[in-house]
Design a protein around this motif. Structure first.
Motif, PDB file in Angstrom:
ATOM      1  N   LEU A  77      11.061 -29.210   8.061  1.00 39.17           N
ATOM      2  CA  LEU A  77      10.648 -28.036   8.764  1.00 39.17           C
ATOM      3  C   LEU A  77       9.065 -28.143   8.493  1.00 39.17           C
ATOM      4  O   LEU A  77       8.308 -27.726   9.182  1.00 39.17           O
ATOM      5  CB  LEU A  77      11.396 -26.816   8.108  1.00 39.17           C
ATOM      6  CG  LEU A  77      10.823 -25.619   8.664  1.00 39.17           C
ATOM      7  CD1 LEU A  77      10.631 -25.353  10.377  1.00 39.17           C
ATOM      8  CD2 LEU A  77      11.559 -24.418   7.961  1.00 39.17           C
ATOM      9  N   ILE A  78       8.694 -28.307   7.287  1.00 41.27           N
ATOM     10  CA  ILE A  78       7.425 -28.071   6.840  1.00 41.27           C
ATOM     11  C   ILE A  78       6.784 -29.315   7.480  1.00 41.27           C
ATOM     12  O   ILE A  78       5.543 -28.905   7.890  1.00 41.27           O
ATOM     13  CB  ILE A  78       7.254 -28.142   5.247  1.00 41.27           C
ATOM     14  CG1 ILE A  78       7.950 -26.849   4.624  1.00 41.27           C
ATOM     15  CG2 ILE A  78       5.802 -28.237   4.694  1.00 41.27           C
ATOM     16  CD1 ILE A  78       8.032 -26.807   2.989  1.00 41.27           C
ATOM     17  N   ASN A 110       5.827 -14.664  18.278  1.00 38.82           N
ATOM     18  CA  ASN A 110       6.495 -15.031  19.664  1.00 38.82           C
ATOM     19  C   ASN A 110       7.304 -16.278  19.288  1.00 38.82           C
ATOM     20  O   ASN A 110       7.788 -16.653  20.246  1.00 38.82           O
ATOM     21  CB  ASN A 110       5.123 -15.402  20.373  1.00 38.82           C
ATOM     22  CG  ASN A 110       4.321 -14.250  20.671  1.00 38.82           C
ATOM     23  OD1 ASN A 110       4.952 -13.183  21.126  1.00 38.82           O
ATOM     24  ND2 ASN A 110       3.038 -14.474  20.714  1.00 38.82           N
ATOM     25  N   SER A 111       7.615 -16.693  17.953  1.00 36.96           N
ATOM     26  CA  SER A 111       8.314 -18.045  17.833  1.00 36.96           C
ATOM     27  C   SER A 111       9.118 -17.826  16.618  1.00 36.96           C
ATOM     28  O   SER A 111       8.734 -17.789  15.526  1.00 36.96           O
ATOM     29  CB  SER A 111       7.422 -19.164  18.062  1.00 36.96           C
ATOM     30  OG  SER A 111       8.114 -20.309  17.668  1.00 36.96           O
ATOM     31  N   PHE A 112      10.495 -18.103  16.891  1.00 37.56           N
ATOM     32  CA  PHE A 112      11.315 -18.046  15.636  1.00 37.56           C
ATOM     33  C   PHE A 112      11.152 -19.504  14.948  1.00 37.56           C
ATOM     34  O   PHE A 112      11.053 -19.230  13.489  1.00 37.56           O
ATOM     35  CB  PHE A 112      12.625 -18.107  16.001  1.00 37.56           C
ATOM     36  CG  PHE A 112      13.942 -18.248  14.901  1.00 37.56           C
ATOM     37  CD1 PHE A 112      14.022 -16.846  14.223  1.00 37.56           C
ATOM     38  CD2 PHE A 112      14.402 -19.247  14.715  1.00 37.56           C
ATOM     39  CE1 PHE A 112      14.842 -16.786  13.322  1.00 37.56           C
ATOM     40  CE2 PHE A 112      15.362 -19.185  13.627  1.00 37.56           C
ATOM     41  CZ  PHE A 112      15.659 -18.104  12.864  1.00 37.56           C
ATOM     42  N   TYR A 113      10.750 -20.453  15.666  1.00 34.77           N
ATOM     43  CA  TYR A 113      10.732 -21.486  14.853  1.00 34.77           C
ATOM     44  C   TYR A 113       9.411 -21.576  13.991  1.00 34.77           C
ATOM     45  O   TYR A 113       9.443 -21.844  12.825  1.00 34.77           O
ATOM     46  CB  TYR A 113      10.470 -22.675  15.885  1.00 34.77           C
ATOM     47  CG  TYR A 113       9.832 -23.882  15.106  1.00 34.77           C
ATOM     48  CD1 TYR A 113      10.629 -24.948  14.499  1.00 34.77           C
ATOM     49  CD2 TYR A 113       8.714 -24.439  15.626  1.00 34.77           C
ATOM     50  CE1 TYR A 113      10.321 -25.749  13.962  1.00 34.77           C
ATOM     51  CE2 TYR A 113       8.043 -25.875  15.161  1.00 34.77           C
ATOM     52  CZ  TYR A 113       9.195 -26.577  14.345  1.00 34.77           C
ATOM     53  OH  TYR A 113       8.831 -27.717  13.868  1.00 34.77           O
ATOM     54  N   TRP A 117       9.153 -21.523   9.794  1.00 37.02           N
ATOM     55  CA  TRP A 117       7.915 -22.572   9.184  1.00 37.02           C
ATOM     56  C   TRP A 117       7.192 -21.774   8.283  1.00 37.02           C
ATOM     57  O   TRP A 117       6.696 -21.974   7.076  1.00 37.02           O
ATOM     58  CB  TRP A 117       7.140 -23.117  10.260  1.00 37.02           C
ATOM     59  CG  TRP A 117       5.977 -23.955   9.858  1.00 37.02           C
ATOM     60  CD1 TRP A 117       6.158 -25.044   9.342  1.00 37.02           C
ATOM     61  CD2 TRP A 117       4.710 -23.575  10.061  1.00 37.02           C
ATOM     62  NE1 TRP A 117       4.937 -25.620   8.857  1.00 37.02           N
ATOM     63  CE2 TRP A 117       3.883 -24.770   9.548  1.00 37.02           C
ATOM     64  CE3 TRP A 117       3.913 -22.683  10.833  1.00 37.02           C
ATOM     65  CZ2 TRP A 117       2.557 -25.068   9.395  1.00 37.02           C
ATOM     66  CZ3 TRP A 117       2.667 -22.834  10.745  1.00 37.02           C
ATOM     67  CH2 TRP A 117       1.740 -23.917  10.252  1.00 37.02           C
ATOM     68  N   VAL A 118       6.360 -20.580   8.690  1.00 38.04           N
ATOM     69  CA  VAL A 118       5.445 -19.859   7.909  1.00 38.04           C
ATOM     70  C   VAL A 118       6.322 -19.113   6.726  1.00 38.04           C
ATOM     71  O   VAL A 118       6.024 -19.215   5.711  1.00 38.04           O
ATOM     72  CB  VAL A 118       4.859 -18.824   8.563  1.00 38.04           C
ATOM     73  CG1 VAL A 118       4.029 -17.584   7.769  1.00 38.04           C
ATOM     74  CG2 VAL A 118       3.948 -19.315   9.505  1.00 38.04           C
ATOM     75  N   SER A 119       7.583 -18.783   6.988  1.00 37.63           N
ATOM     76  CA  SER A 119       8.563 -18.281   5.853  1.00 37.63           C
ATOM     77  C   SER A 119       8.858 -19.217   5.021  1.00 37.63           C
ATOM     78  O   SER A 119       8.786 -19.024   3.690  1.00 37.63           O
ATOM     79  CB  SER A 119       9.866 -17.570   6.594  1.00 37.63           C
ATOM     80  OG  SER A 119      10.827 -17.369   5.487  1.00 37.63           O
ATOM     81  N   GLY A 125       5.196 -21.030  -1.643  1.00 35.99           N
ATOM     82  CA  GLY A 125       4.023 -20.510  -2.229  1.00 35.99           C
ATOM     83  C   GLY A 125       4.419 -19.520  -3.266  1.00 35.99           C
ATOM     84  O   GLY A 125       3.637 -19.516  -4.311  1.00 35.99           O
ATOM     85  N   ILE A 126       5.524 -18.744  -3.163  1.00 43.31           N
ATOM     86  CA  ILE A 126       5.833 -17.879  -4.313  1.00 43.31           C
ATOM     87  C   ILE A 126       6.467 -18.775  -5.418  1.00 43.31           C
ATOM     88  O   ILE A 126       6.074 -18.232  -6.551  1.00 43.31           O
ATOM     89  CB  ILE A 126       6.864 -16.782  -3.652  1.00 43.31           C
ATOM     90  CG1 ILE A 126       6.319 -15.890  -2.533  1.00 43.31           C
ATOM     91  CG2 ILE A 126       7.537 -16.095  -4.820  1.00 43.31           C
ATOM     92  CD1 ILE A 126       7.253 -15.210  -1.941  1.00 43.31           C
ATOM     93  N   GLU A 127       7.286 -19.591  -5.240  1.00 46.48           N
ATOM     94  CA  GLU A 127       7.615 -20.630  -6.051  1.00 46.48           C
ATOM     95  C   GLU A 127       6.436 -21.190  -6.914  1.00 46.48           C
ATOM     96  O   GLU A 127       6.456 -21.211  -8.035  1.00 46.48           O
ATOM     97  CB  GLU A 127       8.507 -21.806  -5.427  1.00 46.48           C
ATOM     98  CG  GLU A 127       9.598 -22.016  -6.371  1.00 46.48           C
ATOM     99  CD  GLU A 127      10.385 -23.227  -5.507  1.00 46.48           C
ATOM    100  OE1 GLU A 127      10.182 -24.396  -5.642  1.00 46.48           O
ATOM    101  OE2 GLU A 127      11.712 -22.772  -5.146  1.00 46.48           O
ATOM    102  N   ALA A 128       5.447 -21.679  -6.384  1.00 44.45           N
ATOM    103  CA  ALA A 128       4.209 -22.142  -6.875  1.00 44.45           C
ATOM    104  C   ALA A 128       3.771 -21.259  -7.903  1.00 44.45           C
ATOM    105  O   ALA A 128       3.126 -21.599  -8.771  1.00 44.45           O
ATOM    106  CB  ALA A 128       3.040 -22.735  -5.794  1.00 44.45           C
ATOM    107  N   MET A 129       3.547 -19.799  -7.298  1.00 42.03           N
ATOM    108  CA  MET A 129       2.902 -18.788  -8.104  1.00 42.03           C
ATOM    109  C   MET A 129       3.518 -18.606  -9.364  1.00 42.03           C
ATOM    110  O   MET A 129       2.967 -18.500 -10.478  1.00 42.03           O
ATOM    111  CB  MET A 129       2.883 -17.612  -7.134  1.00 42.03           C
ATOM    112  CG  MET A 129       2.206 -16.418  -7.638  1.00 42.03           C
ATOM    113  SD  MET A 129       1.946 -14.990  -6.831  1.00 42.03           S
ATOM    114  CE  MET A 129       1.617 -15.514  -5.286  1.00 42.03           C
ATOM    115  N   PHE A 130       5.016 -18.547  -9.355  1.00 40.82           N
ATOM    116  CA  PHE A 130       5.697 -18.210 -10.736  1.00 40.82           C
ATOM    117  C   PHE A 130       6.539 -19.124 -11.216  1.00 40.82           C
ATOM    118  O   PHE A 130       7.243 -18.843 -12.203  1.00 40.82           O
ATOM    119  CB  PHE A 130       6.577 -17.063 -10.097  1.00 40.82           C
ATOM    120  CG  PHE A 130       5.845 -15.683  -9.943  1.00 40.82           C
ATOM    121  CD1 PHE A 130       5.154 -15.132 -10.702  1.00 40.82           C
ATOM    122  CD2 PHE A 130       5.790 -15.444  -8.371  1.00 40.82           C
ATOM    123  CE1 PHE A 130       4.239 -13.869 -10.506  1.00 40.82           C
ATOM    124  CE2 PHE A 130       5.069 -14.113  -8.048  1.00 40.82           C
ATOM    125  CZ  PHE A 130       4.269 -13.586  -9.172  1.00 40.82           C
TER     126      PHE A 130
END
Length: 164
Positions: A77-78, A110-113, A117-119, A125-130
């Motif tokens: 996905l990424i 406008n896009s679930f995909y 992807w951003v989610s 990113g949260i994992e990287a932060m903490f």
């Protein structure tokens, strides 16, 4: 290539050349720049929290996405999402910060995909932060310090359950 993008490209290239990341062969340098920009839009510096650049979100993602334990569906996905985004919005890197934010907001509306992807990028990113800094993010425990986190002991000495 604009000077700004060239500087980002050479910085990211330096990160990749200092280690042996398999992902460097999978994600183009331009896509790494896009991921870096996106992470810095999602995690801007605030009064209390460090930016994605400060806690080294891209370095964390690059290091971990190439590990054999990284979820294959997340990796696909990424990588595929970044390729699709790059081909759909080639002007992204030429936009100013506000235009980039607006574009990201519009595509996830406008896009679930795109939202998925951003989610997923936000999740890592949260994992990287903490995460523990041994995994490549949370540089010098910057995020832990920003929330006055009490560090758990013992801290890992090796990554991914490797024996010491």
């Amino acid at each position: 290539m604009k000077r700004r993008n060239f500087i980002k490209f050479t910085t990211i290239l330096g990160i990749l050349s200092s280690t042996n990341f398999v992902v460097a062969r999978t994600i183009s340098n331009e896509n790494l720049i896009i991921l870096d920009e996106l992470l810095n839009i999602i995690f801007p510096k605030t009064q209390n929290m460090p930016s994605a650049k400060e806690f080294k979100a891209l370095e964390y993602l690059v290091k971990n996405i190439s590990h054999k334990t990284f979820d294959d569906e997340d990796k696909a996905l990424i990588i595929d999402g970044t390729n699709d985004f790059n081909s759909s919005f080639p002007e992204f890197l030429t936009l100013n910060k506000n235009e980039k934010k607006e574009l990201i907001f519009q595509i996830i509306q406008n896009s679930f995909y795109a939202k998925s992807w951003v989610s997923k990028i936000s999740y890592y990113g949260i994992e990287a932060m903490f995460s523990d800094p041994i995994y490549g993010g949370n540089f010098e425990q910057i995020a832990w310090k920003s929330v006055n986190h009490n560090i758990g002991y013992p801290q890992p000495l090796k990554t991914y359950g490797q024996k010491v």
